[in-house]
Design a protein around this motif. Structure first.
Motif, PDB file in Angstrom:
ATOM      1  N   SER A 307       0.837  -1.205   0.000  1.00 45.39           N
ATOM      2  CA  SER A 307       0.000   0.000   0.000  1.00 45.39           C
ATOM      3  C   SER A 307       0.868   1.250   0.000  1.00 45.39           C
ATOM      4  O   SER A 307       0.605   2.218  -0.732  1.00 45.39           O
ATOM      5  N   CYS A 308       1.893   1.246   0.829  1.00 44.23           N
ATOM      6  CA  CYS A 308       2.823   2.383   0.866  1.00 44.23           C
ATOM      7  C   CYS A 308       3.593   2.514  -0.456  1.00 44.23           C
ATOM      8  O   CYS A 308       3.833   3.607  -0.954  1.00 44.23           O
ATOM      9  N   PHE A 309       3.965   1.365  -1.004  1.00 44.11           N
ATOM     10  CA  PHE A 309       4.709   1.353  -2.262  1.00 44.11           C
ATOM     11  C   PHE A 309       3.877   1.922  -3.398  1.00 44.11           C
ATOM     12  O   PHE A 309       4.364   2.699  -4.234  1.00 44.11           O
ATOM     13  N   ALA A 310       2.599   1.551  -3.441  1.00 42.16           N
ATOM     14  CA  ALA A 310       1.720   1.999  -4.530  1.00 42.16           C
ATOM     15  C   ALA A 310       1.399   3.481  -4.426  1.00 42.16           C
ATOM     16  O   ALA A 310       1.165   4.161  -5.442  1.00 42.16           O
ATOM     17  N   SER A 311       1.402   4.008  -3.191  1.00 35.17           N
ATOM     18  CA  SER A 311       1.072   5.419  -3.015  1.00 35.17           C
ATOM     19  C   SER A 311       2.280   6.311  -3.266  1.00 35.17           C
ATOM     20  O   SER A 311       2.135   7.508  -3.449  1.00 35.17           O
TER      21      SER A 311
END
Length: 311
Positions: A307-311
């Motif tokens: 989730s952090c990577f995609a944001s």
């Protein structure tokens, strides 16, 4: 490859090969006489062993810490090879070469189309055989490859474009020859996971539901795994691998455990596998005896990272 510091180990390996070949040749000569084809084959093998191991002639001359093994492989680049019997003939000849010093079993792995049937989704198929007293291992391996490719073609189709074959013939030393102990080895069964690709192109793309599995044809003793300044024996590593991968030990041989280690080490592009790698190898460990999270917990943590990577 033997570390340069282990000169005694290297000398034992190097000289045991040609000495054993010479003893076998002498025994065959005594039993069958000078003009027997068995004597000719044994003597040629002995000469080859003396040339490579004793005189160190050939492409590896001067590299006293390098040794050959039973690995073989083939890559088909041209579509004309697909369905061509000549490729199988070459594969059979390669097996014959690795059998020069004895081979009690052998196998091959290749990749075919997966369940989705597209060119990117692949699954491994392997064929393994144990040689009998009156059978030819090279012909058995070829027959097995032909059979497994026929079934794969009927089920989902063979891989288009570049094709690859990797294999190994085995002469059991510290354990008996068995089907379970035959290469190629796989510890964890295939998994369906989301995988990011495009690292070489610099443009990452998420591929959903890809088949993830690892086979190895490496042969050797697993006596190098150090944790907290201690080298662990094979039994301890196998127990740890069962807890770390969540899968039971498929076979007791060293090479199978090496396949298990590769399951833990090869993680690029897959968040759950990478999170597990970080837990296992990130912090300092003084022992292999520690509590292991469940696979579902690795998945849950991976979701947070992604989730952090995609944001």
């Amino acid at each position: 490859r033997i570390p340069s510091s282990c000169t005694q180990d290297a000398a034992i390996i190097r000289h045991s090969g040609w000495i054993f070949s010479a003893v076998v040749a002498a025994a065959v000569l005594a039993l069958h006489g000078v003009w027997s084809p068995w004597t000719l084959a044994a003597c040629l093998t002995s000469v080859e062993a003396a040339a490579s191991d004793l005189a160190q002639l050939g492409p590896w001359s001067g590299k006293a810490d390098c040794f050959f093994c039973g690995n073989f492989g083939m890559v088909l680049l041209n579509l004309a090879w697909n369905g061509c019997g000549q490729a199988q003939e070459i594969l059979e000849k390669m097996v014959e070469v690795t059998m020069m010093r004895g081979a009690q079993s052998g196998g091959v792995v290749t990749y075919v189309k997966g369940g989705k049937g597209d060119s990117e989704d692949l699954r491994g198929v392997r064929g393994r055989v144990v040689n009998g007293k009156r059978t030819d291992l090279s012909k058995l391996v070829r027959k097995k490859v032909k059979s497994m490719e026929w079934w794969a073609n009927m089920k989902s189709g063979l891989k288009e474009g570049v094709r690859m074959y990797c294999g190994h013939t085995r002469f059991a030393t510290t354990s008996k020859a068995s089907f379970e102990g035959t290469h190629p080895h796989q510890w964890s069964p295939p998994q369906t996971l989301d995988v990011y690709t495009g690292f070489n192109e610099g443009s990452l793309k998420k591929s959903r539901g890809r088949n993830v599995e690892i086979f190895i044809t490496h042969n050797g003793d697993l006596d190098f795994f150090d944790v907290g300044g201690r080298t662990y024996d094979l039994g301890s590593i196998q127990s740890w691998l069962e807890r770390a991968t969540g899968h039971p030990m498929p076979c007791t041989v060293d090479s199978c455990a090496i396949a298990g280690l590769m399951d833990l080490l090869r993680t690029q592009g897959c968040w759950p596998l990478s999170v597990r790698y970080g837990f296992l190898f990130g912090p300092y460990r003084s022992t292999l005896d520690y509590q292991m999270p469940k696979w579902a917990e690795f998945h849950e943590a991976a979701g947070c990272f992604e989730s952090c990577f995609a944001s």
